[in-house]
Design an enzyme around this catalytic site. Sequence first.
Site, PDB file in Angstrom:
ATOM      1  N   PRO A 261       0.847  -1.307  -0.145  1.00 23.67           N
ATOM      2  CA  PRO A 261       0.072   0.006   0.051  1.00 23.67           C
ATOM      3  C   PRO A 261       0.710   1.258  -0.138  1.00 23.67           C
ATOM      4  CG  PRO A 261      -0.746  -1.384   1.612  1.00 23.67           C
ATOM      5  CD  PRO A 261       0.747  -1.812   1.110  1.00 23.67           C
TER       6      PRO A 261
ATOM      7  N   GLU B 153       2.944  -8.356   8.714  1.00 26.47           N
ATOM      8  CA  GLU B 153       3.159  -6.997   8.790  1.00 26.47           C
ATOM      9  C   GLU B 153       4.039  -6.300   7.690  1.00 26.47           C
ATOM     10  OE1 GLU B 153       0.289  -7.229  11.171  1.00 26.47           O
ATOM     11  OE2 GLU B 153       1.109  -5.068  10.683  1.00 26.47           O
TER      12      GLU B 153
ATOM     13  N   ARG C  53      -1.178  -9.673 -20.658  1.00 29.84           N
ATOM     14  CA  ARG C  53      -2.103  -9.622 -21.933  1.00 29.84           C
ATOM     15  C   ARG C  53      -1.737  -8.554 -22.982  1.00 29.84           C
ATOM     16  NH1 ARG C  53      -5.363  -5.065 -21.758  1.00 29.84           N
ATOM     17  NH2 ARG C  53      -6.956  -6.159 -22.869  1.00 29.84           N
TER      18      ARG C  53
ATOM     19  N   ASP D 127      -8.506  -0.740 -25.518  1.00 28.81           N
ATOM     20  CA  ASP D 127      -9.026  -1.058 -24.157  1.00 28.81           C
ATOM     21  C   ASP D 127      -9.173   0.220 -23.471  1.00 28.81           C
ATOM     22  OD1 ASP D 127      -7.517  -4.033 -22.742  1.00 28.81           O
ATOM     23  OD2 ASP D 127      -9.192  -3.669 -23.974  1.00 28.81           O
TER      24      ASP D 127
HETATM   25  N1  4H1 Z   1       0.776  -3.021   6.601  1.00 32.45           N
HETATM   26  C1  4H1 Z   1       0.381  -4.164   5.955  1.00 32.45           C
HETATM   27  C2  4H1 Z   1       1.001  -4.380   4.704  1.00 32.45           C
HETATM   28  C3  4H1 Z   1       2.499  -4.665   4.777  1.00 32.45           C
HETATM   29  C4  4H1 Z   1       3.147  -5.213   3.818  1.00 32.45           C
HETATM   30  C5  4H1 Z   1       2.626  -6.355   2.853  1.00 32.45           C
HETATM   31  C6  4H1 Z   1       1.133  -6.040   2.564  1.00 32.45           C
HETATM   32  C7  4H1 Z   1       0.391  -7.168   1.824  1.00 32.45           C
HETATM   33  N2  4H1 Z   1      -0.838  -6.449   1.599  1.00 32.45           N
HETATM   34  C8  4H1 Z   1      -0.817  -5.635   0.606  1.00 32.45           C
HETATM   35  C9  4H1 Z   1      -0.157  -5.565  -0.593  1.00 32.45           C
HETATM   36  C10 4H1 Z   1      -0.276  -4.703  -1.593  1.00 32.45           C
HETATM   37  C11 4H1 Z   1      -1.552  -3.785  -1.387  1.00 32.45           C
HETATM   38  C12 4H1 Z   1      -1.910  -2.934  -2.450  1.00 32.45           C
HETATM   39  N3  4H1 Z   1      -2.658  -1.802  -2.139  1.00 32.45           N
HETATM   40  O1  4H1 Z   1      -1.381  -2.824  -3.678  1.00 32.45           O
HETATM   41  C13 4H1 Z   1      -2.557  -3.979  -0.364  1.00 32.45           C
HETATM   42  N4  4H1 Z   1      -2.197  -4.737   0.527  1.00 32.45           N
HETATM   43  C14 4H1 Z   1       0.432  -5.587   3.950  1.00 32.45           C
END
Ligand code: 4H1
Length: 247
Positions: free
Chosen positions: A90, A117, A155, A170
Amino acid sequence: MRIDVITLFPDFVRSCAAVGVVGRAQERELLSVTAWNPRDFATDSYRTVDGRTCGGGPGMVMLIAPTREAIVAARKAGSGSKSRTIYLSPQGSRLTQAKVAELAREDHLILLCGRYEGVDERLIAAEVDEEISIGDYVLSGGELGAAVLIDAIGRLQDGALNDAASAEQDSFSDGLLDCPHYARPMVDELGAVPDVLQSGNHAMIRRWRLKQSLGRTWLRRPDLLARRELGSQARTLLEEFRREWLA
Ligand SMILES: NC[C@H]1CCC[C@@H](CNc2ccc(C(N)=O)cn2)C1
């Protein structure tokens, strides 16, 4: 193109890449997707891949050693072609079609999927070239992000789509949303196919489709339109769409 995925859930990643257009691209050897499980590189009898978060707090963190060994093995398997290592998180930069098109031109990608985490920050600093986010939400792991990347990139490999034109038409590929699509029957209890699409007049059909894409983008994603230079024909078509819409 070679894609290696570092993941604690290799079967999930393999199954995502085995279906549809991406599965066919693999059969056609346009793309290969290989999954590596850090658990296979853990040296203790419990095959430990995670450790308690230093400094206290909830949850576990993926350990450097087994995760790094998996990355090194994936890099070696790429037999020398320069690889780009991407961490799905994220905290990454938002994935766009432009970024997908850029990555689709790489020879070798290594996708690191975090769980718990996340991954030890030292490993990210040492081994990750860039972090990518598929959207502003948190998932239980990076695997769905990896699957999204593999599909969007797969793709675009030459020969993956039976009709290469569909990749160009697309949504987003030309910065606009896609136009509406119809199949037979020409008249259904749900309505009729727009006459222009039954006319056989390909210039008019192209014009209608561009007008629909412009109109939809204006209605649903004005932010995309703001970013895009419009040629004179596009401006005229959008004006026509707006007038009809507001009439
Ligand atoms: N702090 C939580 C975080 C720690 C690092 C690993 C991720 C795995 N989860 C994910 C991975 C990517 C996305 C996205 N938005 O691309 C959302 N979630 C969770």
